[in-house]
Design a protein around this motif. Sequence first.
Motif, short mmCIF file in Angstrom:
data_model
loop_
_atom_site.label_atom_id
_atom_site.label_comp_id
_atom_site.label_asym_id
_atom_site.label_seq_id
_atom_site.Cartn_x
_atom_site.Cartn_y
_atom_site.Cartn_z
N CYS A 1 0.86 -1.18 0.00
CA CYS A 1 0.00 0.00 0.00
C CYS A 1 0.90 1.23 0.00
N ALA A 2 0.52 2.25 -0.73
CA ALA A 2 1.27 3.50 -0.76
C ALA A 2 0.29 4.66 -0.69
N SER A 3 0.79 5.82 -0.27
CA SER A 3 -0.06 7.01 -0.28
C SER A 3 0.75 8.22 -0.72
N SER A 4 0.05 9.21 -1.23
CA SER A 4 0.68 10.47 -1.61
C SER A 4 -0.28 11.60 -1.28
N LEU A 5 0.28 12.82 -1.21
CA LEU A 5 -0.54 13.98 -0.83
C LEU A 5 -1.71 14.17 -1.75
N SER A 6 -1.44 14.06 -3.06
CA SER A 6 -2.52 14.29 -4.01
C SER A 6 -2.18 13.59 -5.30
N LEU A 7 -2.97 13.87 -6.35
CA LEU A 7 -2.80 13.17 -7.62
C LEU A 7 -1.51 13.56 -8.33
N ALA B 1 6.34 16.59 -13.49
CA ALA B 1 6.50 16.62 -12.04
C ALA B 1 5.95 15.32 -11.49
N TYR B 2 6.14 15.14 -10.23
CA TYR B 2 5.74 13.87 -9.64
C TYR B 2 5.42 14.09 -8.19
N ASN B 3 4.36 13.41 -7.72
CA ASN B 3 3.97 13.48 -6.33
C ASN B 3 4.45 12.20 -5.65
N GLU B 4 5.41 12.35 -4.73
CA GLU B 4 6.07 11.19 -4.16
C GLU B 4 5.10 10.24 -3.48
#
Lengths: 115, 119
Positions: free
Chosen positions: B92-98, B104-107
Amino acid sequence: DQQVKQNSPSLSVQEGRISILNCDYTNSMFDYFLWYKKYPAEGPTFLISISSIKDKNEDGRFTVFLNKSAKHLSLHIVPSQPGDSAVYFCAASMRVETSGSRLTFGEGTQLTVNP
Amino acid sequence: EAGVAQSPRYKIIEKRQSVAFWCNPISGHATLYWYQQILGQGPKLLIQFQNNGVVDDSQLPKDRFSAERLKGVDSTLKIQPAKLEDSAVYLCASSLSLGLAPFAYNEQFFGPGTRLTVL
């Protein structure tokens, strides 16, 4: 259809020398590339990234190089340390209209740095 | 800051049984991902949530896999019935937003995973 490929399952280097991990991709729609590091029994952790509009990004001992014409990227670790021993995953990101972006991972390369 | 939590860490089941995995993302992270990592391969995205809605389930085997994120926080992934080829680590992973900005990339932050063995 393996769009991101790491052809070397394993790599062994001496402490203090350079480690070079390679990754090839096939899809021209990838616009961002990342390297993740994974220790046993842990999840992958982000290491370094590069946008497709650049050809090099450096962060301390880690440098990622991108050759878009060859669809190839590499991760250089200098100098290598025993604590760098881990599995390294190359990943590529593509824009997806509904979800923002999607990551595609390579198979991983097990790096062993010998003292 | 607490990381992504997953449970159980290990699960062994017989084929045709059902199994469920739980994930609690980093507080405040709107986007949640489930990946399947088969031995010798890289993680493969199964499903992606934005808050409590599914935004990408194109690679989810919907005949046997299901997932939900009812309150937009924690999530459950279920396999029913399990097959031998489902043996894998489920991350499972999560990131701040899309992360919709180009180039660019959202870690994504990953949990430790659940190792499933189907006998």
